[in-house]
Design a protein around this motif. Structure first.
Motif, mmCIF file in Angstrom:
data_model
loop_
_atom_site.group_PDB
_atom_site.id
_atom_site.type_symbol
_atom_site.label_atom_id
_atom_site.label_comp_id
_atom_site.label_asym_id
_atom_site.label_seq_id
_atom_site.Cartn_x
_atom_site.Cartn_y
_atom_site.Cartn_z
ATOM 1 N N LEU A 65 0.828 -1.203 0.000
ATOM 2 C CA LEU A 65 0.000 0.000 0.000
ATOM 3 C C LEU A 65 0.863 1.254 0.000
ATOM 4 C CD1 LEU A 65 -2.802 1.403 0.307
ATOM 5 C CD2 LEU A 65 -2.511 1.181 2.775
ATOM 6 N N GLY A 66 0.605 2.121 -0.956
ATOM 7 C CA GLY A 66 1.178 3.470 -0.941
ATOM 8 C C GLY A 66 0.065 4.424 -0.558
ATOM 9 N N THR A 67 0.216 5.132 0.532
ATOM 10 C CA THR A 67 -0.924 5.870 1.086
ATOM 11 C C THR A 67 -0.604 7.332 1.380
ATOM 12 O OG1 THR A 67 -2.444 5.983 2.966
ATOM 13 C CG2 THR A 67 -0.292 5.059 3.390
ATOM 14 N N THR A 68 -1.650 8.150 1.350
ATOM 15 C CA THR A 68 -1.520 9.583 1.658
ATOM 16 C C THR A 68 -2.033 9.889 3.069
ATOM 17 O OG1 THR A 68 -3.710 10.005 0.716
ATOM 18 C CG2 THR A 68 -1.831 10.241 -0.764
ATOM 19 N N HIS A 69 -2.334 8.881 3.869
ATOM 20 C CA HIS A 69 -2.927 9.102 5.192
ATOM 21 C C HIS A 69 -2.104 10.069 6.046
ATOM 22 C CE1 HIS A 69 -5.419 5.525 4.377
ATOM 23 N NE2 HIS A 69 -6.198 5.961 5.339
ATOM 24 N N CYS A 70 -0.787 9.812 6.141
ATOM 25 C CA CYS A 70 0.059 10.633 7.027
ATOM 26 C C CYS A 70 0.202 12.052 6.484
ATOM 27 C CB CYS A 70 1.426 9.981 7.206
ATOM 28 S SG CYS A 70 1.346 8.427 8.144
ATOM 29 N N GLU A 76 -4.027 18.583 7.032
ATOM 30 C CA GLU A 76 -5.353 18.919 7.541
ATOM 31 C C GLU A 76 -5.372 19.154 9.053
ATOM 32 O OE1 GLU A 76 -7.759 15.649 6.322
ATOM 33 O OE2 GLU A 76 -7.501 16.059 4.184
ATOM 34 N N ARG A 77 -4.223 18.845 9.730
ATOM 35 C CA ARG A 77 -4.122 19.013 11.197
ATOM 36 C C ARG A 77 -5.157 18.147 11.924
ATOM 37 N NH1 ARG A 77 -0.094 21.761 8.787
ATOM 38 N NH2 ARG A 77 -0.047 24.002 9.172
ATOM 39 N N LYS A 78 -5.367 16.936 11.450
ATOM 40 C CA LYS A 78 -6.368 16.058 12.050
ATOM 41 C C LYS A 78 -5.741 14.743 12.501
ATOM 42 C CE LYS A 78 -10.260 17.811 9.291
ATOM 43 N NZ LYS A 78 -11.243 17.485 8.233
ATOM 44 N N ARG A 79 -6.304 14.164 13.565
ATOM 45 C CA ARG A 79 -5.949 12.820 14.054
ATOM 46 C C ARG A 79 -4.478 12.712 14.468
ATOM 47 N NH1 ARG A 79 -6.865 8.533 10.214
ATOM 48 N NH2 ARG A 79 -6.360 10.004 8.569
ATOM 49 N N GLU A 108 0.021 25.077 18.171
ATOM 50 C CA GLU A 108 -0.970 24.908 19.237
ATOM 51 C C GLU A 108 -1.270 23.441 19.504
ATOM 52 O OE1 GLU A 108 -4.436 27.161 18.333
ATOM 53 O OE2 GLU A 108 -3.363 29.086 18.256
ATOM 54 N N ILE A 109 -1.242 22.621 18.453
ATOM 55 C CA ILE A 109 -1.543 21.195 18.596
ATOM 56 C C ILE A 109 -0.349 20.427 19.152
ATOM 57 C CG2 ILE A 109 -2.187 19.084 17.359
ATOM 58 C CD1 ILE A 109 -3.562 20.922 15.283
ATOM 59 N N LEU A 110 0.858 20.729 18.634
ATOM 60 C CA LEU A 110 2.039 19.912 18.942
ATOM 61 C C LEU A 110 2.937 20.512 20.022
ATOM 62 C CD1 LEU A 110 3.100 18.920 15.299
ATOM 63 C CD2 LEU A 110 1.574 17.691 16.856
ATOM 64 N N VAL A 205 2.314 11.458 13.789
ATOM 65 C CA VAL A 205 1.461 10.645 12.892
ATOM 66 C C VAL A 205 1.569 9.147 13.163
ATOM 67 C CG1 VAL A 205 1.340 12.348 11.040
ATOM 68 C CG2 VAL A 205 3.236 10.722 11.070
ATOM 69 N N VAL A 206 2.114 8.774 14.312
ATOM 70 C CA VAL A 206 2.241 7.354 14.650
ATOM 71 C C VAL A 206 0.865 6.686 14.721
ATOM 72 C CG1 VAL A 206 2.840 5.755 16.507
ATOM 73 C CG2 VAL A 206 4.477 7.494 15.802
ATOM 74 N N ASN A 207 -0.098 7.326 15.379
ATOM 75 C CA ASN A 207 -1.433 6.729 15.492
ATOM 76 C C ASN A 207 -2.115 6.593 14.139
ATOM 77 O OD1 ASN A 207 -1.199 6.430 18.224
ATOM 78 N ND2 ASN A 207 -2.567 8.120 18.774
#
Length: 521
Positions: A65-70, A76-79, A108-110, A205-207
């Protein structure tokens, strides 16, 4: 018994899937729209290609799988994970705080738990200061239950990672082995702030990587497929699930590199420029010895400047769904907006109300898609001017990617490559191979496994020959961890750059080993 493998690549517009046999022949291929929930698009593509292939499920041994999830999660600053940032470098690095220059919304998130502690090394491996272990213990107790991932960066850790390793030991001692740790010496290159940024993004982005891996494995199980799973990484090779969860940042930009690897395989060209035209963008990369040329510059991801390895890719805002705006004075603008996966709804040839790049080539008789009658009313002179501008945009980008004025072979891949002609300025030949539309998924399926190291070594300690051998062995070990077959690994790239301003005959060595997947037992 025959053996099959599935390759899937997620693009901005389509999720492509292929089934290959043990001779790397394409048994089935499919394109499914990339959905807002990326996992659904993957599942639909997987289900369809398995159905079309109609092969015994127990003979499907590998799934890639080649993915764009991360990438999407960062942009998008999500998840993103709840993280802590530990920099080992006081008092030398107090002037600039971690996440300096990073967009405020991401800070603010990290940036909720950031610490700078005493320690770190000089460029020659000498300690700046002793590691403040008491402070590490205090930090560990302070973030307990508040974070699920920690980024650890030490000054000049590519020279000596002793303080990062000791910090990791303390954190695991206090917080348990389940806590995810990202060490900068394993991710980025020399250059503190960019390396620190890359490590922070990796921790964040580990999760997402875990969820993606588990989702893909579950999707395979739903289809009764018990295959070994691998993920594409951005140097054109694969890595195991365990390696992916440890270094999810390496999945970023794997899509264009899959296209490059697929183009090399389909054309048997090891040195060429690959132009991958999708629904939203045209990505241009260079093949060197059948692998993507790496970028030597710092790369921004979601507004964050990093220095880990990335392919040298130039993106142009032109794809099959690119919106063409025509103004009253006869002038026009190409992109950068695109209708993306809604092309079959929005384009004029499909009864929509938006003029797209695909409409232009259909109206000019260069492609037979949809209903050409719906674009007959458009001015042929205007369309020809738009088309020539589209081609010149790609030719200019091609010229920027070349390292000499000499013509070079060009390989066209991607579903949108029908936009481009059979002759391009600067190309010695233009090749559009069979299965060009799913070259990215093929690249994912046929890729080898690799391991790479980049460190500063002191040649005075072991001598040049033994140091180079040590670097090669370290690359072999990384490739084994990533899932490579120990008996098939070879060094595919090694580079050493003397660092004249450092003592000890210091040299930066980059070594990369690659080989076949470890055989299933």
């Amino acid at each position: 018994m025959r053996s099959y493998r599935i390759g899937i690549d997620v693009g901005g517009t389509h999720t492509d899937a292929v089934m290959l046999d043990e001779f790397y022949q394409v048994i089935a291929e499919t394109k499914a729209p990339t959905t807002t929930d990326v996992s659904k698009g993957i599942y639909h593509a997987l289900k369809e290609v398995v159905m079309n292939a109609n092969v015994p499920l127990e003979q499907i041994n590998y799934a890639m799988l080649g993915t764009t999830h991360c990438t999407n999660a960062i942009v998008e600053r999500k998840r993103l994970n709840q993280i802590a940032v530990i920099r080992i470098g006081a008092p030398a690095t107090l002037a600039i705080k971690p996440l300096m220059g990073v967009p405020e919304d991401l800070q603010e998130i990290l940036g909720k738990y950031m610490y700078i502690v005493e320690g770190g090394h000089e460029f020659d491996g000498r300690e700046i200061a002793r590691l403040d272990e008491e402070e590490i213990y205090r930090i560990a107790n302070n973030v307990k239950g508040k974070v699920d991932s920690i980024a650890i960066t030490s000054v000049f850790s590519p020279v000596s990672n002793a303080h990062e390793q000791r910090t990791a030991e303390i954190l695991h001692e206090v917080l348990g082995d389940e806590l995810e740790l990202s060490l900068s010496s394993e991710i980025g290159n020399v250059g503190l702030l960019e390396r620190e940024n890359a490590t922070i993004l990796n921790a964040a982005v580990v999760n997402v990587a875990k969820e993606t891996a588990n989702g893909f494995i579950d999707a395979l199980k739903q289809e009764n497929i018990n295959a070994k799973v691998f993920f594409g990484q951005n140097d054109g090779t694969l890595m195991s699930v365990e390696y992916t969860v440890r270094y999810p940042i390496l999945t970023i930009a794997c899509g264009p590199t899959n296209s490059l690897r697929g183009a090399a395989f389909l054309t048997n060209k090891s040195d060429a420029v690959v132009i991958d035209v999708g629904g939203t963008t045209t990505d241009i990369g260079v093949l060197s010895n059948a692998f993507p040329r790496q970028s030597s510059l710092a790369v921004e991801i979601g507004g964050v400047r990093t220095n880990f390895r990335m392919p040298d890719i130039l993106s142009v805002g032109l794809g099959g769904g690119t919106i063409i705006q025509v103004f009253e004075d006869g002038s026009f603008q190409i992109g950068p907006d695109s209708v993306g996966y809604k092309l079959s709804e929005k384009a004029l040839i499909f009864g929509g109300d938006t003029l797209t790049a695909t409409d232009v080539i259909v109206a000019l008789g260069r492609a037979n898609i949809g209903d050409a009658c719906k674009v007959n009313h458009l001015s042929k002179d205007l369309l020809q001017a738009i088309y020539e501008k589209m081609v010149s945009m790609v030719e200019e980008a091609l010229d920027k990617m070349k390292t000499s004025a000499d013509p070079i072979p060009v390989v066209l891949v991607g579903g949108g490559s029908i936009l481009l002609p059979e002759v391009l300025k600067g190309a010695s030949e233009v090749i559009k191979p069979v299965n060009f539309g799913v070259a990215n998924a093929i690249g994912s399926a046929i890729s080898q496994v690799s391991g790479q190291i980049e460190k500063i070594f002191m040649l005075d300690e072991l001598g040049r020959e033994k140091t180079m051998e040590r670097a090669k062995q370290m690359a072999f070990e990384e490739a084994k961890i990533a899932g490579g077959d120990p008996e098939d690994l070879v060094i595919v790239d090694i580079e050493d750059v003397p660092l004249a301003y450092l003592p000890g005959n210091a040299t930066r060595i980059r070594a990369k080993a690659a080989g076949s997947l470890k055989k299933m037992s």
